[in-house]
Structure formats: structure tokens, C-alpha cells
Design a protein around this motif. Structure first.
Motif, PDB file in Angstrom:
ATOM      1  N   ILE A   1     -81.589  34.526  13.070  1.00 28.35           N
ATOM      2  CA  ILE A   1     -81.858  33.942  11.758  1.00 28.35           C
ATOM      3  C   ILE A   1     -82.886  32.822  11.918  1.00 28.35           C
ATOM      4  O   ILE A   1     -82.728  31.951  12.783  1.00 28.35           O
TER       5      ILE A   1
ATOM      6  N   ILE B   1     -76.868  36.018  15.215  1.00 29.25           N
ATOM      7  CA  ILE B   1     -77.517  34.732  14.908  1.00 29.25           C
ATOM      8  C   ILE B   1     -79.047  34.844  14.974  1.00 29.25           C
ATOM      9  O   ILE B   1     -79.739  33.879  15.273  1.00 29.25           O
TER      10      ILE B   1
ATOM     11  N   THR C   1     -66.734  33.335  17.766  1.00 32.02           N
ATOM     12  CA  THR C   1     -66.786  33.731  16.368  1.00 32.02           C
ATOM     13  C   THR C   1     -66.504  35.207  16.091  1.00 32.02           C
ATOM     14  O   THR C   1     -66.050  35.556  15.001  1.00 32.02           O
TER      15      THR C   1
ATOM     16  N   ALA D   1     -73.316  36.603  20.459  1.00 29.47           N
ATOM     17  CA  ALA D   1     -73.558  35.349  19.720  1.00 29.47           C
ATOM     18  C   ALA D   1     -72.447  34.335  19.985  1.00 29.47           C
ATOM     19  O   ALA D   1     -72.696  33.132  20.076  1.00 29.47           O
ATOM     20  N   SER D   2     -71.226  34.832  20.121  1.00 27.09           N
ATOM     21  CA  SER D   2     -70.074  33.950  20.311  1.00 27.09           C
ATOM     22  C   SER D   2     -70.095  33.261  21.666  1.00 27.09           C
ATOM     23  O   SER D   2     -69.420  32.240  21.858  1.00 27.09           O
TER      24      SER D   2
ATOM     25  N   GLU E   1     -68.371  38.733  21.235  1.00 29.92           N
ATOM     26  CA  GLU E   1     -69.707  39.320  21.110  1.00 29.92           C
ATOM     27  C   GLU E   1     -70.752  38.319  21.628  1.00 29.92           C
ATOM     28  O   GLU E   1     -70.439  37.128  21.790  1.00 29.92           O
TER      29      GLU E   1
ATOM     30  N   PHE F   1     -82.949  39.132   8.467  1.00 30.98           N
ATOM     31  CA  PHE F   1     -81.857  38.586   7.651  1.00 30.98           C
ATOM     32  C   PHE F   1     -82.386  37.650   6.571  1.00 30.98           C
ATOM     33  O   PHE F   1     -81.926  37.680   5.417  1.00 30.98           O
TER      34      PHE F   1
ATOM     35  N   ALA G   1     -75.893  28.614   9.591  1.00 28.93           N
ATOM     36  CA  ALA G   1     -75.429  27.214   9.601  1.00 28.93           C
ATOM     37  C   ALA G   1     -74.286  26.911   8.639  1.00 28.93           C
ATOM     38  O   ALA G   1     -73.977  25.746   8.389  1.00 28.93           O
TER      39      ALA G   1
ATOM     40  N   ALA H   1     -76.157  39.581   2.044  1.00 28.99           N
ATOM     41  CA  ALA H   1     -77.046  39.979   3.135  1.00 28.99           C
ATOM     42  C   ALA H   1     -76.291  39.661   4.401  1.00 28.99           C
ATOM     43  O   ALA H   1     -75.483  38.741   4.420  1.00 28.99           O
ATOM     44  N   SER H   2     -76.546  40.415   5.469  1.00 30.14           N
ATOM     45  CA  SER H   2     -75.733  40.160   6.657  1.00 30.14           C
ATOM     46  C   SER H   2     -76.367  40.668   7.933  1.00 30.14           C
ATOM     47  O   SER H   2     -77.040  41.699   7.943  1.00 30.14           O
ATOM     48  N   THR H   3     -76.091  39.925   9.022  1.00 33.63           N
ATOM     49  CA  THR H   3     -76.410  40.433  10.355  1.00 33.63           C
ATOM     50  C   THR H   3     -75.250  41.297  10.869  1.00 33.63           C
ATOM     51  O   THR H   3     -75.253  41.703  12.020  1.00 33.63           O
ATOM     52  N   GLY H   4     -74.245  41.538  10.039  1.00 34.37           N
ATOM     53  CA  GLY H   4     -73.201  42.494  10.397  1.00 34.37           C
ATOM     54  C   GLY H   4     -71.786  42.042  10.095  1.00 34.37           C
ATOM     55  O   GLY H   4     -71.021  42.758   9.462  1.00 34.37           O
ATOM     56  N   ASN H   5     -71.425  40.852  10.543  1.00 31.99           N
ATOM     57  CA  ASN H   5     -70.027  40.433  10.368  1.00 31.99           C
ATOM     58  C   ASN H   5     -69.681  40.105   8.921  1.00 31.99           C
ATOM     59  O   ASN H   5     -68.599  40.442   8.435  1.00 31.99           O
TER      60      ASN H   5
ATOM     61  N   LYS I   1     -65.600  35.407   9.661  1.00 29.89           N
ATOM     62  CA  LYS I   1     -66.066  35.571   8.279  1.00 29.89           C
ATOM     63  C   LYS I   1     -64.919  35.861   7.313  1.00 29.89           C
ATOM     64  O   LYS I   1     -65.033  35.597   6.119  1.00 29.89           O
TER      65      LYS I   1
HETATM   66  N1  F0G Z   1     -71.273  34.086  15.274  1.00 33.43           N
HETATM   67  C1  F0G Z   1     -71.185  35.287  14.701  1.00 33.43           C
HETATM   68  C2  F0G Z   1     -70.444  36.359  15.433  1.00 33.43           C
HETATM   69  C3  F0G Z   1     -71.779  35.526  13.438  1.00 33.43           C
HETATM   70  O1  F0G Z   1     -71.669  36.727  12.888  1.00 33.43           O
HETATM   71  C4  F0G Z   1     -72.480  34.485  12.807  1.00 33.43           C
HETATM   72  C5  F0G Z   1     -73.124  34.682  11.518  1.00 33.43           C
HETATM   73  C6  F0G Z   1     -72.534  33.242  13.453  1.00 33.43           C
HETATM   74  C7  F0G Z   1     -71.922  33.076  14.668  1.00 33.43           C
HETATM   75  C8  F0G Z   1     -73.228  32.074  12.859  1.00 33.43           C
HETATM   76  O2  F0G Z   1     -72.508  31.522  11.817  1.00 33.43           O
HETATM   77  O3  F0G Z   1     -74.223  31.750  10.060  1.00 33.43           O
HETATM   78  O4  F0G Z   1     -72.247  30.286   9.743  1.00 33.43           O
HETATM   79  O5  F0G Z   1     -74.045  29.644  11.339  1.00 33.43           O
HETATM   80  N2  F0G Z   1     -73.235  35.824  10.964  1.00 33.43           N
HETATM   81  C9  F0G Z   1     -73.737  36.045   9.605  1.00 33.43           C
HETATM   82  C10 F0G Z   1     -73.490  37.473   9.182  1.00 33.43           C
HETATM   83  C11 F0G Z   1     -75.103  35.562   9.394  1.00 33.43           C
HETATM   84  O6  F0G Z   1     -74.231  38.003   8.352  1.00 33.43           O
HETATM   85  O7  F0G Z   1     -72.529  38.069   9.650  1.00 33.43           O
HETATM   86  P1  F0G Z   1     -73.298  30.733  10.650  1.00 33.43           P
END
Ligand code: F0G
Length: 346
Positions: A241, A239, A314, A286-287, A284, A131, A186, A80-84, A58
Motif C-alpha cells: 500500500i 501491506i 495479523t 505481512a504479519s 502470513e 490497492f 494504517a 477494496a482489499s489486499t485480501g483479508n 479484520k
Molecule cells: N497485516 C495484514 C495481514 C493485513 O491484511 C493488513 C491490511 C495489515 C497487516 C495492515 O493493517 O491496513 O490496518 O495498517 N490489510 C488490508 C486488507 C489492507 O485489504 O486486507 P492496516
């Protein structure tokens, strides 16, 4: 290494008035994964975005979005955010001397990410909702108040994030055959695709990669061909979302590149998370979704051997120690004697 605004200045919306904000983001390592490569029968590299200044990709988009907000005279940013995103927004806003407001889904963000936003001095509002609801709120607030929205619906975010595609090509000398990445809102898959196409037009590369986007099974509108999932659910909270804001761009990226969307279960994500850690790289949950996706497609015989594949990791695993510890027994304490230590290892 200079920050991204300097490193990729000709490709970014940088004017003489844009402050050259930097926390030395970008220039993240591309790490070969020998064991996973052997298992999958491909050449797999991990783009370790967890080594950005706030521990996720990010930062690439946020440095541009916050610099442009400052250039435009804003004194407050919101997301707004899921954290990152909130961690990155808080860090760059602080650095630029701007106020930062973040809306997070109450109870559904990893503790490390919340700690970051607190430490960087953001005003944090935990919303009883997911989110998608939080994003709806900040869009409305930014329309009614003089506050700059720094979610990835802000085009400057994708401009910054596309630099990761440039780095891949600069380092590999060509695009990979396949780029695999997790998909939430996305934005990132859309940004990579924009970056690859721009580099192609600029004569920096000759072929485009196929874009493979992986969602968590409980939050997979794109992979399931749906407009939205009402109650997204996954332990990969980054993710979690249901209504990706950049769905249209992401669909175009997958279609134009001859790529695919697929989804992976939480169990598959956690299995991949541990395999990545055994390569010595901590990401993490999601990555780990793209690695889980590659393992799934390999098992289904849909991964052609010998291809060069990059999986984008990510975010940094340290953001979410809870996920690592849930899977294992906490280590038992023993007496501080040689006998006790050796006995515990037997
Ligand atoms: N991986 C991580 C670690 C993320 O924090 C996010 C998104 C994604 C993948 C997906 O990326 O949204 O561009 O498709 N995090 C956002 C947040 C929503 O609020 O931190 P994306």
C-alpha cells in the motif's frame, strides 16, 4: 466466548437496534515466544490474530461495520482489499444477509484470501491497478450509490479493531512496554492506540505502550516520511500500500506514544516469518514484519533489554501457502517402503 459486540458492548457503538452479529471473533491467544525472547533479550508475546474466524484481525472491525450497515438498512457493502478485508467483509455480509462487493488488485492477493471471498459468496472485481487505486474507486462508488463502505475509513471498523488492545490489557494485567505491528493502510495501529487510550481513561490500565509500526521497505511512506509511494512493491501483499488512508491517525499514535515507524526488506520479513514458524506459530508474511522490525532494531542496539513486547501477528499463514512453499524445495516423493523412507531421511 461471546463475540466482540457482546464482550465489549459498553465500549462499542452498539444500540438496542444493532443486530448482535457474531462469528465468535476476537479472544485470540497471546502466545509467548521463548526463543525469539531469548535472542532479543526481551519478553516477547505474539498476539495471534490469525485465529479469528476468517483468519485475520479484520474480523474485529468487520463485525461492527457490517452490524452497523445492517442497522442503517443497507443491503450492500463494498470494500477494496489486499485480501483479508475482502474475506472478512464477505463472511460477515453473508452472515448478515447482505450483498458484498470487493475490489482487489489483480494478481496481487494471496490465493487463500481469494478462495475465501469466493466461498463466502462475494462479487469480486479484480482491478488492473493497486490497492490505492481500488480504494479510490470504492470511495467514489459508495458516495454515488446507496452502498456501505466497509474499509477502515469507516469509523466503525476502528471501533471494532480497538478491542484487541483491550484483550491484551485484560490478559497481561497491564499494557506491554511496546506494541509492534505491521502497517499498511494504517487503520490497525490507529485502532490499537484508540483502544489503549480509552482503557486508560476507563481506569483499566495505568501506562500506555509505545507504538512501533513496521512497513515493507518497498511500501513504506510513513517510515520514510513521505505522503505516498507511487508504485508500492513487496511480497507481503497484505501491506502493499502506497498511500495509507489513516496516515494522519497513525502518525499521531506514534508521536503521542513516543513510538516509531521503520521499514524492513522482503528478505528480513521472510527470515522473521520462518523464525515465527519455528516457535510453532504460522503467520502470513505481512504479519512477520513487526518481528523482522524487532530483529532489526535489536541488531542496531535500539531494543532495551527486559521489556515486555507484544508483536501482532495479523493474519494466518494458511492464507498464503505460496509464500511458504517458495522458500523451500517441495518434498521429493519416495517409494512406500521402509528402506526408501529411511534412505530419504539420511
Ligand atoms: N497485516 C495484514 C495481514 C493485513 O491484511 C493488513 C491490511 C495489515 C497487516 C495492515 O493493517 O491496513 O490496518 O495498517 N490489510 C488490508 C486488507 C489492507 O485489504 O486486507 P492496516
Amino acid at each position: 466466548m461471546p463475540g466482540l459486540l457482546e464482550r465489549y458492548r459498553p465500549y462499542l457503538p452498539v444500540t438496542p437496534q444493532t443486530p448482535l452479529l457474531s462469528l465468535s471473533e476476537g479472544s485470540t491467544p497471546l502466545i509467548h515466544a521463548p526463543r525469539l525472547s531469548e535472542h532479543l533479550g526481551v519478553e516477547l508475546h505474539l498476539k495471534y490474530e490469525g485465529l479469528n474466524p476468517t483468519g485475520s484481525f479484520k474480523d474485529r472491525g468487520m463485525v461492527v461495520a457490517v452490524a452497523k450497515a445492517a442497522e442503517a438498512g443497507a443491503d450492500t457493502v463494498i470494500c477494496a482489499s489486499t485480501g483479508n478485508t475482502s474475506a472478512a467483509a464477505a463472511a460477515y455480509a453473508s452472515r448478515a444477509g447482505l450483498r458484498c462487493i470487493v475490489l482487489i488488485p489483480d494478481g496481487n492477493i494471496a490465493l487463500g484470501k481469494l478462495a475465501q471471498a469466493v466461498a463466502y459468496g462475494a462479487q469480486i472485481v479484480a482491478v488492473r491497478g493497486n490497492f490505492d487505486e481500488a480504494l479510490h474507486l470504492v470511495r467514489e462508488i459508495s458516495e454515488q450509490r446507496p452502498i456501505a463502505l466497509v474499509n477502515s475509513v469507516n469509523p466503525h471498523r476502528l471501533q471494532g479493531q480497538k478491542t484487541a488492545a483491550f484483550e491484551l490489557v485484560d490478559e497481561l494485567g497491564a499494557a506491554p512496554d511496546i506494541l509492534a505491528l505491521p502497517v499498511g493502510n494504517a487503520g490497525n495501529i490507529s485502532a490499537y492506540w484508540m483502544g489503549f487510550r480509552e482503557y486508560l481513561s476507563a481506569g483499566q490500565m495505568e501506562t500506555l505502550p509505545r507504538m512501533w509500526g513496521f512497513q515493507a521497505s518497498g511500501a513504506a511512506p510513513l517510515a520514510r516520511g513521505l505522503d505516498r509511494v507511487e508504485q508500492p512493491e513487496t511480497l507481503a501483499t497484505a501491506i502493499r500500500i502506497g498511500a495509507p488512508a489513516s496516515a494522519h491517525l497513525a502518525r499521531a499514535a506514534v508521536q503521542e506514544s513516543g513510538g516509531l515507524f521503520d521499514h524492513v526488506s522482503d528478505d528480513e520479513i521472510m527470515a522473521a516469518y520462518h523464525l515465527v514458524a519455528r516457535e510453532g506459530v504460522f503467520c502470513e508474511p505481512a504479519s512477520a514484519a513487526p518481528v523482522a522490525g524487532l530483529l532489526k532494531l535489536h541488531a542496531e542496539g535500539r531494543l532495551s533489554p527486559g521489556q515486555r513486547v507484544v508483536a501482532v501477528l495479523t493474519g494466518n499463514g494458511l492464507k498464503d501457502p505460496g509464500s511458504a512453499m517458495r522458500a523451500v524445495q517441495a518434498p521429493a516423493a519416495v517409494d512406500a517402503t521402509m528402506n526408501a523412507v529411511l534412505a530419504s531421511l539420511a
